[in-house]
Motif scaffolding. Structure first.
Motif, short mmCIF file in Angstrom:
data_model
loop_
_atom_site.label_atom_id
_atom_site.label_comp_id
_atom_site.label_asym_id
_atom_site.label_seq_id
_atom_site.Cartn_x
_atom_site.Cartn_y
_atom_site.Cartn_z
N PRO A 1 9.34 -60.15 -24.96
CA PRO A 1 7.98 -59.84 -24.90
C PRO A 1 7.87 -58.14 -25.25
O PRO A 1 7.25 -57.62 -25.89
CB PRO A 1 7.38 -59.98 -23.59
CG PRO A 1 8.18 -61.17 -22.98
CD PRO A 1 9.48 -61.16 -23.68
N GLU A 2 8.94 -57.55 -24.54
CA GLU A 2 9.17 -56.08 -24.72
C GLU A 2 9.42 -55.85 -26.30
O GLU A 2 8.95 -54.75 -26.87
CB GLU A 2 10.29 -55.52 -24.06
CG GLU A 2 10.61 -53.97 -24.11
CD GLU A 2 11.46 -53.25 -23.14
OE1 GLU A 2 11.47 -52.05 -23.03
OE2 GLU A 2 12.20 -54.16 -22.58
N THR A 3 10.23 -56.61 -26.96
CA THR A 3 10.37 -56.45 -28.33
C THR A 3 9.19 -56.44 -29.00
O THR A 3 8.88 -55.88 -30.12
CB THR A 3 11.32 -57.25 -29.03
OG1 THR A 3 12.57 -57.23 -28.06
CG2 THR A 3 11.66 -57.12 -30.43
N LEU A 4 8.34 -57.49 -28.95
CA LEU A 4 6.97 -57.75 -29.64
C LEU A 4 6.15 -56.38 -29.44
O LEU A 4 5.43 -56.15 -30.09
CB LEU A 4 6.30 -58.95 -29.14
CG LEU A 4 7.05 -60.23 -29.47
CD1 LEU A 4 6.42 -61.63 -28.62
CD2 LEU A 4 6.93 -60.22 -31.11
N CYS A 5 6.19 -56.09 -27.97
CA CYS A 5 5.45 -55.03 -27.71
C CYS A 5 5.86 -53.52 -28.32
O CYS A 5 5.18 -52.84 -28.99
CB CYS A 5 5.28 -54.61 -26.52
SG CYS A 5 4.59 -55.64 -25.25
N ALA A 6 7.10 -53.44 -28.67
CA ALA A 6 7.94 -52.37 -29.25
C ALA A 6 7.30 -52.39 -31.12
O ALA A 6 7.24 -51.33 -31.60
CB ALA A 6 9.38 -52.36 -29.30
N PHE A 7 7.19 -53.55 -31.48
CA PHE A 7 6.71 -53.59 -32.92
C PHE A 7 4.90 -53.37 -32.69
O PHE A 7 4.59 -53.49 -33.96
CB PHE A 7 6.83 -55.13 -33.32
CG PHE A 7 8.07 -55.21 -34.04
CD1 PHE A 7 8.08 -54.95 -35.31
CD2 PHE A 7 9.26 -55.69 -33.34
CE1 PHE A 7 9.25 -55.29 -36.06
CE2 PHE A 7 10.52 -55.93 -34.02
CZ PHE A 7 10.34 -55.69 -35.40
N GLY A 8 4.40 -53.14 -31.80
CA GLY A 8 2.97 -53.08 -31.60
C GLY A 8 2.31 -54.50 -31.64
O GLY A 8 1.33 -54.39 -32.15
N GLU A 9 2.99 -55.60 -31.42
CA GLU A 9 2.14 -56.93 -31.52
C GLU A 9 1.95 -57.79 -30.27
O GLU A 9 1.84 -58.75 -30.18
CB GLU A 9 3.35 -57.70 -32.40
CG GLU A 9 3.48 -57.03 -33.64
CD GLU A 9 2.09 -57.24 -34.94
OE1 GLU A 9 1.11 -57.75 -34.46
OE2 GLU A 9 2.27 -56.58 -35.84
N GLU A 10 1.61 -56.94 -29.20
CA GLU A 10 1.37 -57.55 -27.99
C GLU A 10 0.01 -58.43 -27.94
O GLU A 10 0.20 -59.30 -27.21
CB GLU A 10 1.16 -56.50 -26.77
CG GLU A 10 0.08 -55.48 -27.24
CD GLU A 10 0.32 -54.07 -27.90
OE1 GLU A 10 -0.29 -53.20 -27.93
OE2 GLU A 10 1.72 -54.34 -28.40
N ASP A 11 -0.75 -58.36 -29.06
CA ASP A 11 -1.92 -59.21 -29.15
C ASP A 11 -1.40 -60.44 -29.59
O ASP A 11 -2.18 -61.48 -29.39
CB ASP A 11 -2.91 -58.68 -30.25
CG ASP A 11 -3.48 -57.42 -29.64
OD1 ASP A 11 -3.44 -57.33 -28.35
OD2 ASP A 11 -4.10 -56.56 -30.45
N ARG A 12 -0.47 -60.75 -30.29
CA ARG A 12 0.07 -62.00 -30.65
C ARG A 12 0.86 -62.81 -29.50
O ARG A 12 1.03 -64.12 -29.53
CB ARG A 12 1.14 -61.76 -31.87
CG ARG A 12 0.63 -61.18 -33.04
CD ARG A 12 1.54 -61.44 -34.14
NE ARG A 12 1.47 -60.41 -35.14
CZ ARG A 12 1.94 -60.75 -36.48
NH1 ARG A 12 2.37 -61.70 -36.80
NH2 ARG A 12 2.04 -59.65 -37.39
N ILE A 13 1.00 -62.09 -28.40
CA ILE A 13 1.66 -62.87 -27.30
C ILE A 13 0.55 -63.65 -26.43
O ILE A 13 -0.26 -63.26 -25.94
CB ILE A 13 2.51 -61.79 -26.14
CG1 ILE A 13 3.28 -61.15 -26.91
CG2 ILE A 13 2.97 -62.64 -25.08
CD1 ILE A 13 4.14 -59.89 -26.33
#
Length: 462
Positions: free
Chosen positions: A172-184
């Protein structure tokens, strides 16, 4: 000129199959050139490739396969990367044409559509990948630890819109670092408890309690396109059921420096954001290179006792914490242990007389965002300093006892390694404040403020 020559690579794959052995009965090998993507719709086909066997295969098949001249030290693990360099571009299309006409040697990643043969369809697929319009992507996963990795392809649908990110807090932190938290669309409960990630994950469904305990029913309810999990081991107890539901299990490790660039670049292609991937990699490389530059040629290396979470549970060999000691310019006094985190006795520590003691902690009460009271950390340090018989240990006599939060490692090992390096060699890193490095990472990649404790005493006092 129409290209009508087809290169069938099934014979080459048959050689691989003979020499390889899967880690579990659930692993299947792609041995037929006629196998279609439709045959894989229920899940992914796997190939286990132990490093040692890869070396032997390369030696045996050197007359059949040669690496193209354009191959780089880093190879992007996406099928379609025909020339085996660090990206997929027009050069791969030209290389594919050369394979088809017989001018270039086939490569493993040239089979862009992963159907067992190299032909014009692979050129079409590579063109779609370059434009970001491919409806599926096959990538290499790197399963295991760096000393014994296996490579295993997985085919995923594109674009990816819904991700169940259950690789601890790291996915999750990596996805957030990509700015992609909406895909989680789902995370583990442990990820929701990380205060640094609360703004991004507080409303996400919990679909498991730990790395090894997933709630498959809840995962399926979220209808994810993929499930993103750790790659340090297989998860056959869940993978088979996910395959039956047509959901690929994608395994990546974002916390291992040796695998970091490969994993981040692969994820960048999945998410369609290669630029962000390079920014993350550049940050890590910049700070790790600085540490290695200052400690790499040291002859004088302090002896370090690193204690894991439990009392008298030492950091042994073959793990990231041991690497942090070595790269930081120290010598692990339990480097000779036979397990990664051995239980040891107090007397052995006294006899080996470390010059630096580092206590590792994952306590959210002691460390993390929002923690301001250093009192409990002072108490913990006092307990270690006052252990019976320890008063004559060099690290105790010289006040070289430190406590570091393992949450500072996460998907940015350069931050964690910076804490270790400064503990071990404060004289070499007087101009470096690990807190400031972590502050920079949090602001740049998550857009959150550094507001808490991650080491004790404060690094500015070391």
């Amino acid at each position: 000129m129409k290209i009508d020559k087809v290169i069938n690579i099934s014979n080459l794959i048959d050689i691989f199959v003979i020499l390889r052995r899967p880690p579990s009965p659930s692993i299947a090998f792609r041995a037929s050139a006629g196998e279609s993507v439709g045959n894989r719709a229920g899940g992914k086909m796997r190939r286990a490739v132990p490093k040692i066997l890869t070396f032997l295969i390369s030696a045996l098949c050197i007359s059949l396969i040669s690496m193209p001249a354009s191959a780089a030290s880093y190879t992007l693990g996406i099928f379609g990367n025909a020339n085996m360099d660090g990206t997929i571009d027009e050069e791969d299309i030209e290389y594919l044409k050369g394979i088809i006409t017989g001018e270039n040697e086939p490569t493993e990643l040239a089979d862009a559509n992963y159907d067992g043969k190299i032909d014009e369809d692979d050129i079409s697929q590579t063109e779609l990948i370059i434009r970001g319009e491919a409806d599926e992507l096959t990538l290499l996963q790197y399963i295991g630890y760096p000393e014994e990795l296996t490579e295993e392809p997985v085919t995923i649908p594109m674009p990816i819109e819904r991700i169940a990110a259950i690789g601890g807090t790291y996915g999750p932190e990596t996805l957030c670092a990509f700015g992609e938290e909406d895909r989680i669309v789902g995370v583990l409960q442990s990820a929701k408890e990380r205060r640094e990630l609360e703004p991004f994950l507080k409303d996400k469904p919990a679909v498991g309690t730990s790395t090894f305990t997933w709630d498959l029913e809840k995962i399926l309810e979220q209808d994810p396109d993929i499930v993103l999990a750790y790659a340090f081991r297989y998860f056959p107890e869940y993978d088979d059921q996910l395959q039956a539901s047509g959901i690929p299990l994608v395994q990546m490790d974002f916390y291992q420096p040796e695998k970091y660039s490969q994993e981040i670049r692969n994820l960048g292609w999945i998410l369609g954001d290669q630029e962000r991937a390079e920014e993350l990699i550049e940050f890590e490389q910049q700070h790790l290179d600085l540490i290695k530059e200052r400690t790499g040629e040291l002859e004088k290396r302090p002896k370090v006792y690193a204690e894991w979470y439990a009392d008298y549970q030492a950091v042994g060999p073959d793990n990231a914490n041991n690497d942090a000691i070595t790269i930081g310019g120290g010598v692990n006094i339990f480097q000779d242990a036979t397990t990664k985190y051995p239980e040891i006795d107090s007397e052995t520590v006294i006899v080996r007389n470390p010059q630096v003691i580092i206590k590792c902690s994952n306590s959210l009460d002691l460390f993390g965002c929002g923690v301001k009271d250093a009192g409990p950390l002072e108490e913990l340090k006092g307990e270690m300093v006052n252990r019976p018989g320890w008063e004559n240990i060099d690290a105790i006599s010289n006040d070289r006892v430190y406590i570091i939060s393992t949450y500072s490692h996460s998907i940015h090992p350069s931050v964690y390694y910076s804490y270790f390096a400064k503990c071990i060699h404060p004289e070499l890193f007087e101009d470096i404040d690990p807190d400031e490095i972590y502050r920079e990472w949090l602001q740049k990649f998550l857009g959150v403020e550094f507001a808490g404790l991650y080491a004790y005493p404060p690094p500015s006092s070391w």
